[in-house]
Write a protein that holds these residues in place. Structure first.
Motif: not given
Length: 500
Positions: A194-195, A197-199, A201-202, A431, A435, A439, A453
């Protein structure tokens, strides 16, 4: 062959050929000279001076200095090609006939016929072990392609249309030995999915904005989206397909400046000083040379995909050669940097689906980026005969195609290795760490106060920007929180920062 007097004037090999033949090419990156002392190497900025004692002096003739160059020096392809075009072909024919199985004579013969494009009056070589056109101990070379006529291994990175070289310097060897791709894969493997996937995109967004920033542009949201899409599709791009490259250019520039072919006009890279005076930094190849250069670039690109070639060096050679040709009016720099990602992905250097934000690393070292670009454009400035027209357009009066075809790309390979290392260790590594930290901090805040949120995210961001504390200036933004709640949140975030 006849014996001439020893040449004690000072220069040896390729530097001697450049001077004595009056070759209009940049000086070699590695220059050989005679010296009244022991053999040693000195550096002068980006250039290397190889000093040889008097015992290395050779006859004052072309063949003697060609032999010295092929035996002792990394090959400067620009000088070698210019020399072959300048000398009488009978010189090479005579050398080969006197030494038909000689390694140096056959290499010179190969260079002549490959780059001059003229067959010499010689029978095919019948003896002598196969020898590399480039010495693999001194150069990054491509895989084996035998030239049976010369009994030479054509291990050149490119061909007659475009052929840079990369010297195997001590610095480049150290960089290749670091195996930074292994570090990137280890970081990705250790990251929470999950981390990660977000990284990702960034990182795509960061690379996009940085690539535009290098050009001094702030893109609209729509242009960012289009470039991110191009980056994500980069591994599937076929850069040797002209239609695909034209479509890529159209996708990343303002539609008004989209091209439908390679440029057919003269252009340059410069800047306007004082609002009216234009300064030229780099004169691009003449428009009539662009189609041939791009055909040569396609051949070069295909050869760079050879597994024998270091992937980062391959990315550097392909991308910088492209931007020097400057085949479009707009978008060349962004495509140049996108090509880096294409090569790293295609060669399996970048982990699947990951973009290493090389442009962000370049932005942190703009001076170094400009320096390597100027290392190419600077020596050309005195060799390109250009002038302004009455309409303030640039016109080039002399033949310049070979200046862009044959050059030393070592500095670009070294620079890109440096930036890739920085992108992996700083951008990717930091990064992923950030993240994970964010979290942890956000979870801590939510355990203390049930906040919406968006407000919880903003609170964590503000605290992380201020060493885990909410500054007095930002305190009014969260007036609904009691002093005790703020203190507890700050302690929780500081704990997350400490890894607790």
């Amino acid at each position: 062959m006849r014996t001439a007097a020893k040449d004690t004037s000072g220069l040896l090999g390729q530097a001697w050929l450049r001077q004595q033949l009056g070759l209009a090419v940049p000086p070699p990156a590695s220059e050989a000279r005679l010296f009244a002392g022991a053999r040693r190497t000195e550096t002068d900025g980006d250039r290397t001076i190889e000093l040889y004692p008097p015992g290395y002096a050779v006859e004052s003739e072309v063949v003697a200095h060609l032999r010295f160059a092929l035996r002792h020096e990394p090959t400067d392809i620009g000088i070698m090609v210019a020399a072959m075009k300048a000398i009488d072909p009978a010189v090479i024919e005579g050398w080969v006939l006197s030494e038909p199985s000689g390694a140096f004579s056959r290499r010179a013969w190969f260079f002549y016929e490959t780059f001059v494009g003229r067959m010499l009056d010689l029978p095919d070589a019948a003896g002598g072990n196969y020898v590399g056109a480039l010495d693999p101990g001194r150069h990054i070379v491509a895989g084996r392609r035998n030239s049976r006529r010369h009994r030479v291994v054509d291990n050149l990175l490119g061909g007659r249309g475009l052929c840079p070289v990369v010297r195997r310097t001590a610095r480049l060897k150290r960089q290749m030995d670091l195996a930074v791709d292994g570090e990137a894969r280890a970081l990705v493997a250790a990251a929470d999915p999950a981390v990660l996937a977000r990284a990702l995109g960034y990182l795509y967004a960061k690379e996009t904005r940085s690539s535009f920033a290098i050009e001094g542009e702030t893109p609209s949201a729509g242009r960012v989206e289009r470039f991110v899409a191009a980056l994500r599709a980069a591994p599937r791009l076929d850069p040797t397909d002209k239609a695909a490259m034209v479509a890529l250019q159209a996708a990343i520039v303002d539609p008004r400046y989209a091209a439908d072919d390679w440029r057919d006009f003269q252009t340059f890279v410069g800047e306007t000083m004082g609002g009216h005076r234009e300064v030229v930094h780099y004169v691009c190849p003449r428009p009539e040379d662009v189609p041939g250069l791009m055909e040569g670039w396609a051949t070069l690109f295909d050869r760079l995909m050879d597994p024998a070639i270091d992937p980062v060096a391959a990315a550097a050679v392909a991308s910088f050669a492209f931007v020097f040709i400057h085949p479009f009016e707009d978008g060349n720099g962004r495509i140049h940097r996108l090509l880096i990602h294409h090569v790293l992905a295609r060669r399996g250097y970048s982990p699947d689906g990951l973009v290493l934000p090389v442009s962000a690393a370049i932005m942190r070292d703009r001076r170094g980026y400009d320096r390597v670009l100027e290392g190419f454009s600077g020596p050309l400035s005195g060799l390109v005969d250009w002038r302004w027209t009455g309409d303030r357009e640039v016109v080039v009066a002399n033949a310049t195609g070979d200046l862009y075809r044959y050059f030393d790309a070592t500095a670009f390979a070294e620079y890109l290795h440096e930036r890739v290392l920085d992108a992996v260790r700083r951008d990717l590594g930091e990064e992923l760490d950030f993240i994970a930290l964010f979290d942890r901090a956000l979870a801590s805040v939510r355990s203390l106060v049930d906040m919406p949120d968006r407000r919880a995210v903003l609170l964590v961001q503000l605290c992380l920007q201020n060493d885990g504390r909410l500054s007095a200036a930002k305190r009014p933004l969260f007036a609904e929180l009691s002093a005790g709640e703020v203190s507890a949140i700050e302690a929780a975030i500081q704990g997350a920062m400490a890894g607790r």
